[in-house]
Write a protein that holds these residues in place. Structure first.
Motif, PDB file in Angstrom:
ATOM      1  N   THR A  23      13.882   6.617   4.732  1.00  0.00           N
ATOM      2  CA  THR A  23      14.313   7.822   5.453  1.00  0.00           C
ATOM      3  C   THR A  23      14.238   7.616   6.957  1.00  0.00           C
ATOM      4  OG1 THR A  23      12.044   8.655   5.421  1.00  0.00           O
ATOM      5  CG2 THR A  23      13.470   9.305   3.589  1.00  0.00           C
ATOM      6  N   LEU A  24      14.198   6.380   7.394  1.00  0.00           N
ATOM      7  CA  LEU A  24      14.061   6.124   8.830  1.00  0.00           C
ATOM      8  C   LEU A  24      15.391   6.330   9.544  1.00  0.00           C
ATOM      9  CD1 LEU A  24      11.760   2.976   8.975  1.00  0.00           C
ATOM     10  CD2 LEU A  24      11.179   5.393   8.930  1.00  0.00           C
ATOM     11  N   PRO A  25      15.348   6.505  10.861  1.00  0.00           N
ATOM     12  CA  PRO A  25      16.587   6.645  11.636  1.00  0.00           C
ATOM     13  C   PRO A  25      17.488   5.424  11.428  1.00  0.00           C
ATOM     14  CG  PRO A  25      14.666   7.111  13.005  1.00  0.00           C
ATOM     15  CD  PRO A  25      14.149   6.593  11.700  1.00  0.00           C
ATOM     16  N   TYR A  45       7.560   3.436  17.202  1.00  0.00           N
ATOM     17  CA  TYR A  45       8.170   2.651  16.119  1.00  0.00           C
ATOM     18  C   TYR A  45       9.659   2.393  16.418  1.00  0.00           C
ATOM     19  CZ  TYR A  45       3.954   3.754  13.371  1.00  0.00           C
ATOM     20  OH  TYR A  45       2.674   3.879  12.928  1.00  0.00           O
ATOM     21  N   GLU A  46      10.444   2.395  15.316  1.00  0.00           N
ATOM     22  CA  GLU A  46      11.867   2.089  15.455  1.00  0.00           C
ATOM     23  C   GLU A  46      12.611   3.175  16.223  1.00  0.00           C
ATOM     24  OE1 GLU A  46      10.348   2.957  12.700  1.00  0.00           O
ATOM     25  OE2 GLU A  46      11.257   4.943  12.466  1.00  0.00           O
ATOM     26  N   TYR A  53      11.104   1.145   5.454  1.00  0.00           N
ATOM     27  CA  TYR A  53       9.884   0.378   5.713  1.00  0.00           C
ATOM     28  C   TYR A  53       9.010   0.411   4.491  1.00  0.00           C
ATOM     29  CZ  TYR A  53       7.055   4.624   6.095  1.00  0.00           C
ATOM     30  OH  TYR A  53       6.398   5.786   5.835  1.00  0.00           O
ATOM     31  N   LEU A  68       4.688  -0.419   3.626  1.00  0.00           N
ATOM     32  CA  LEU A  68       3.400  -0.824   4.179  1.00  0.00           C
ATOM     33  C   LEU A  68       2.685  -1.770   3.222  1.00  0.00           C
ATOM     34  CD1 LEU A  68       2.195   2.675   5.383  1.00  0.00           C
ATOM     35  CD2 LEU A  68       3.388   0.910   6.694  1.00  0.00           C
ATOM     36  N   PHE A  69       1.980  -2.723   3.793  1.00  0.00           N
ATOM     37  CA  PHE A  69       1.196  -3.687   3.018  1.00  0.00           C
ATOM     38  C   PHE A  69      -0.192  -3.751   3.623  1.00  0.00           C
ATOM     39  CE2 PHE A  69       5.620  -4.632   2.736  1.00  0.00           C
ATOM     40  CZ  PHE A  69       5.820  -4.855   1.383  1.00  0.00           C
ATOM     41  N   THR A 114       0.829  -1.201   0.000  1.00  0.00           N
ATOM     42  CA  THR A 114       0.000   0.000   0.000  1.00  0.00           C
ATOM     43  C   THR A 114       0.862   1.250   0.000  1.00  0.00           C
ATOM     44  OG1 THR A 114      -0.117  -0.012   2.399  1.00  0.00           O
ATOM     45  CG2 THR A 114      -1.863  -1.159   1.211  1.00  0.00           C
ATOM     46  N   SER A 115       2.174   1.063   0.020  1.00  0.00           N
ATOM     47  CA  SER A 115       3.070   2.202  -0.115  1.00  0.00           C
ATOM     48  C   SER A 115       4.316   1.695  -0.804  1.00  0.00           C
ATOM     49  CB  SER A 115       3.443   2.790   1.258  1.00  0.00           C
ATOM     50  OG  SER A 115       4.482   2.028   1.853  1.00  0.00           O
ATOM     51  N   TYR A 123       9.936  -3.816   7.982  1.00  0.00           N
ATOM     52  CA  TYR A 123      10.929  -2.847   8.431  1.00  0.00           C
ATOM     53  C   TYR A 123      12.305  -3.441   8.257  1.00  0.00           C
ATOM     54  CZ  TYR A 123       7.565   0.412  10.273  1.00  0.00           C
ATOM     55  OH  TYR A 123       6.562   1.333  10.377  1.00  0.00           O
ATOM     56  N   ASN A 154      10.126   3.231   1.949  1.00  0.00           N
ATOM     57  CA  ASN A 154      10.590   4.545   2.392  1.00  0.00           C
ATOM     58  C   ASN A 154      11.872   4.313   3.166  1.00  0.00           C
ATOM     59  OD1 ASN A 154      11.133   6.711   4.153  1.00  0.00           O
ATOM     60  ND2 ASN A 154       9.009   7.417   4.015  1.00  0.00           N
TER      61      ASN A 154
END
Lengths: 149, 807
Positions: free
Chosen positions: B305-307, B344-345, B312, B314-315, B299-300, B321, B303
């Protein structure tokens, strides 16, 4: 953006998609599926042949202390080895030139980076042109302004 | 958490729990072309990762993407089925050798060229797609507008557009898939090695055209890296706004699509052009069954850009992740919701390190900082750190503690997690330990972690016949016969020195009790008593029983000042603030206290003549004092006389005279040693003295007789030791001495008599004879020495003649 904000966005996205599915049911599936069927990618090999001529394209014309004037460019519409690229700088009757062999690239003929580091290149705006000459082709770029400080 | 976020979390949970809707949810994930990163189309690290896929993985990928493809009627094969003979390419400055082979597949060509030149096979796959759509081509009878079949040989001949100017036919010397792939891969290496020979260079801002038609213009691009410079060299156009707004579709007459499509395909197929996490997520999703697997459709897009450089995606039924250190793992359902609630993370749980895993009765997901456990009855709760470890030692959710029923709860000084079967408590000094059942109940009664015992320092540990739990401030011990009681502090330390429950004391039979001035704990075979002044002292056996019988620390003995000690004669003793208790097998345990103890001590304690006490102190008749009896004597005390021991022959003599009830009364001194004779000694009493020597025995001397004897110099004088008690005769009394006698009558007083006087007097019949009692001592006359008697005199002349004169 902090990770919390990122996370909130993530959760909301999920909700919108899933909640949408929940509310609209099968209708939503049909709509989206139809959209994807119509989503025909454009591949280069499918493109119409372009009638554009062979031309010299200048991608950079700049001056920096210590390096001097640098001009980069390529020849579109032809892929060949053996030609030569010549950079010409002109201002107020002063004309300077530098040349280097051109290189056949994947889809163009590359001039690469030509450099003129000469004390005669004084401050002001110079007119830069890039000329390509080979056994079969001679073509010159439009003038590009090159500011020297 | 805001109200909106809570609502979001609830909705997520509600929808995820509705499987029919989830399965029907659309697959609507495509990268947004408007995010096209013109200056950094792909990272160098990914672009030049030549070994990212093996032949099998590439073939699987081609099989999946080209699943619907059939050969064209002219026999042109789909890419997944394509084969060609390949030539050998020698190694040069840019690529390692390519060993040609017969009938190589497209997957083999891509992987071998990628490895030889150090260019990611994913890059080559995407280039095949963006140039000729070869990866997803459907083939069959589909035709182009000019009437040719869509899947036709030219697509392979010009597969990567290598040697194909935008405005002129392709160079025939680069025809064919293998040559196209190898030449393109090598070219990117050539660009990297010779940046000045080509048009675009990392670190420069350059004008990049939107279209071959110069009238379409150009835009300035800061080219961030070698890979991006290479892509612009290869295809010197960037997408214009119309191209970016169109997704995969056509823009306007000034649109070019090569680099846009490179980024779109790479991002959609492999998650990210910036992080290996994108491809890792894509691989993971495929390994989980893709759209028909546990996660459903995307569904996405990925991405990244996480720390900590994480990604991640999305489904419909969860999310994947990834981070460099943890790899790609999915989270879903309520665990996902709860993890989101903790940040989250970026929260303390960090990234998932394991996919959600089913266990009997529930599921769990492991994260860097802990784990979430879910069951229908308990919901989702996390465990972490030492509590998690301690829970694990007991078998996690399948052990006696079961699933967690709370998150970690932080309380002053520590934390706990509650499980269906009990709690695990943690403190910095004590670590994490489960406290369950009766121990937990008893501990809670005592105030739990905030009470006297504080946090646990052990789990329940078995002893030979019971068990215990150690706490910061003490311990709870349990055995079948004694129940469950705590020991703590100095008493616990003392108990430890005596060997805990296997030592002389055994298990505690009561909690520690406070009394004025201190505390004590009772054990199976004794007690330990503590006061600030005495410390903790242990008593066992008879002494402990007798001490308790005397009121323990609140009785006359007070707190013990010493531990119980063994005496040299196999007895036992303990000293108290108010006395001492002595025990022997023969006598039992009895108290000795106050001045009596001092007298007992002065006589050498139980090893002296008294031996062990045979009774506590009892009052003397009339209340004048006390007597404490011993094996071989007694100590008598009165305010007037103090305490003195009476033993042995002296005691026998004293008793002949009626003891305390007799003329002698209470002892006024201890036994004094005398120089004369063998073992000479004396003890003075209120009414007389008992003199003793081995030669003469113990004899009572008293009153006037004593004074007369004293006048002769006591035993040092001519009379020496008494050889009789005072003896009463009609009209008076006497004592016999080694050197004579002293006779007394009321009328005459007491006088010493000896030698020839004594012999002559005896011959006259003593005091009952003619002379009567002596009435004087010896004295000198003109004729010699003389003594007076009641009725006469005795003269011993200087010549030695004895003359008796009767009046």
């Amino acid at each position: 953006m902090g990770s919390t904000a990122t996370g909130r966005t993530r959760a909301r996205t999920t909700v919108l998609v899933l909640a949408g599915a929940a509310l609209l049911g099968i209708a939503a599936v049909v709509v989206v599926t139809a959209t994807r069927e119509a989503d025909t990618p454009v591949a280069f090999g499918d493109a119409e042949p372009l009638p554009a001529p062979v031309e010299v394209v200048v991608t950079a014309a700049e001056w920096s202390p210590g390096t001097g004037a640098e001009v980069a460019g390529y020849v579109s519409g032809i892929v060949e080895d053996g030609g030569e690229c010549t950079l010409t700088l002109e201002k107020g009757g002063v004309r300077l030139e530098a040349s280097r062999p051109a290189t056949a690239d994947a889809t163009t003929t590359a001039c690469g980076w030509l450099q003129i580091d000469d004390p005669q290149v004084t401050s002001g705006t110079w007119a830069a042109t890039l000329r390509y000459q080979s056994a079969t082709t001679a073509v010159t770029s439009p003038e590009t302004a090159l500011d020297v400080r | 958490m805001t109200r909106a976020a809570r609502l979001v979390a609830a909705l997520v949970a509600a929808v995820v729990l509705c499987p029919v809707l989830v399965v029907a949810a659309p697959a609507a994930s495509a990268a947004d072309a408007r995010a096209y990163p013109a200056g950094n189309i792909i990272s160098d690290a990914l672009f030049f990762d030549g070994g990212s896929m093996d032949v099998g993985q590439v073939q699987t990928f081609l099989d999946q993407k080209g699943a619907g493809c059939t050969p064209a009627p002219d026999g042109t094969p789909c890419l997944k089925d394509y084969r060609q003979d390949t030539g050998t390419r020698a190694a040069d400055a840019y690529c390692a050798a390519y060993q040609g082979a017969r009938a190589e597949t497209a997957a083999q060509i891509l992987v071998k060229a990628g490895r030889a030149c150090g260019v990611n096979p994913r890059v080559l796959l995407v280039m095949l797609q963006k140039e000729q759509s070869l990866v997803t081509m459907r083939g069959g009878t589909t035709k182009l507008p000019d009437g040719r079949y869509s899947l036709n040989p030219r697509r392979y001949e010009e597969a990567l557009g290598y040697g194909c100017p935008d405005t002129a036919p392709c160079d025939p010397s680069y025809k064919g898939l293998a040559l196209q792939v190898y030449s393109a891969a090598r070219k990117f290496r050539v660009y990297a090695a010779n940046p000045n020979s080509y048009n675009h260079k990392a670190g420069r801002t350059q004008a990049v055209r939107y279209h071959p038609d110069a009238a379409c213009g150009s835009g300035q691009v800061y080219i961030q890296n070698v890979a991006t410079a290479g892509l612009y060299n290869y295809t010197p156009y960037q997408p214009n706004a119309a191209a970016l707004a169109a997704g995969y579709r056509a823009g306007d007459d000034c649109s070019a699509y090569g680099n846009r499509n490179f980024w779109l395909y790479y991002t959609d197929w492999f998650g990210s052009t910036q992080s290996p996490g994108g491809a890792a997520i894509a691989d993971k999703w495929a390994s989980l069954g893709g759209a028909t697997g546990v996660l459903g459709d995307a569904t996405s897009t990925a991405n990244c850009t996480l720390p900590r450089n994480g990604c991640y995606q999305l489904f419909t039924k969860g999310a994947l992740y990834w981070s460099p250190g943890t790899g790609a793992h999915f989270v879903k359902g309520d665990i996902w919701t709860q993890w989101a609630r903790l940040g989250y993370e970026g929260g303390f749980m960090g990234y998932p390190v394991r996919d959600e895993t089913n266990v009997p009765g529930g599921t769990y997901s492991v994260f860097e900082g802990g784990a979430f456990y879910w069951s229908p009855s308990t919901g989702t709760h996390y465990v972490k750190g030492d509590i998690w470890t301690a829970w694990g030692r007991q078998g996690y959710e399948s052990g006696p503690l079961g699933f967690p029923t709370t998150d970690e709860v932080h309380v002053p000084g520590g934390a706990y997690s509650e499980f269906t079967g009990g709690r695990i408590y943690w403190s910095p000094r004590g670590g994490a330990h489960a406290v369950t059942g009766a121990f937990h109940d008893r501990w809670s009664q005592l105030g739990g972690y905030a009470g006297i015992l504080g946090f646990p320092h052990s789990g329940e540990r078995a002893t030979a016949t019971g068990s215990y739990v150690a706490f910061a401030g003490g311990a709870l011990y349990r055995s079948a016969g004694t129940g469950l009681h705590f020991v703590k502090g100095a008493i616990q330390e003392r108990w430890a020195r005596s060997g805990y429950e296997t030592g002389a004391l055994g298990y505690p039979v009561a909690d520690e009790q406070a009394v004025p001035g201190g505390t004590f704990s009772l054990f199976e075979r004794g007690g330990i008593y503590w006061s600030p002044g005495t410390g903790a002292r242990a008593l066992t056996g008879e002494l402990a029983r007798e001490y308790a019988a005397r009121g323990g620390p609140t009785g006359p003995l007070g707190f013990p000042a010493t531990d119980q000690a063994t005496t040299a004669t196999r007895g036992a003793v303990a000293h108290f603030r108010g006395g001492s208790l002595y025990w022997s097998a023969a006598t039992g345990a009895h108290a000795v206290s106050g001045p009596t103890y001092a007298a007992f001590a002065a006589s050498g304690w139980e090893n002296g003549p008294l031996g062990y006490p045979t009774a506590d102190a009892t009052p003397l008749p009339g209340g004048t004092g006390t007597v404490t009896t011993f094996e071989h004597g007694a100590v008598y005390w009165s305010r007037a006389t103090g305490a003195h021991a009476v033993t042995g022959a002296i005691e026998t003599a004293w008793n002949r005279w009626g003891g305390t009830e007799g003329d002698l009364g209470l002892p006024g001194t201890g036994v004094l040693a005398l120089a004369r004779g063998t073992d000479g000694r004396v003890q003075h009493f209120q009414g007389g003295s008992v003199y003793s020597s081995r030669e003469t025995g113990a004899r009572v001397v008293k009153g006037a007789v004593y004074r007369a004897w004293a006048a002769t110099g006591w035993e040092q004088g001519f009379l020496g030791y008494p050889v009789s008690d005072e003896t009463h005769v009609p009209g008076g009394a006497y004592n016999l001495f080694q050197g004579g006698a002293v006779y007394w009558s009321p009328a005459t007083g007491a006088h010493a008599i000896r030698g020839k006087f004594y012999d002559a007097w005896a011959r006259s019949g003593y005091e009952g004879g003619t002379l009567g009692f002596p009435a004087s001592g010896e004295y000198d006359t003109r004729r010699g020495r003389q003594m007076d008697f009641q009725r006469g005199t005795v003269l011993v002349t200087t010549a030695g003649q004895v003359e008796v004169t009767v009046h």
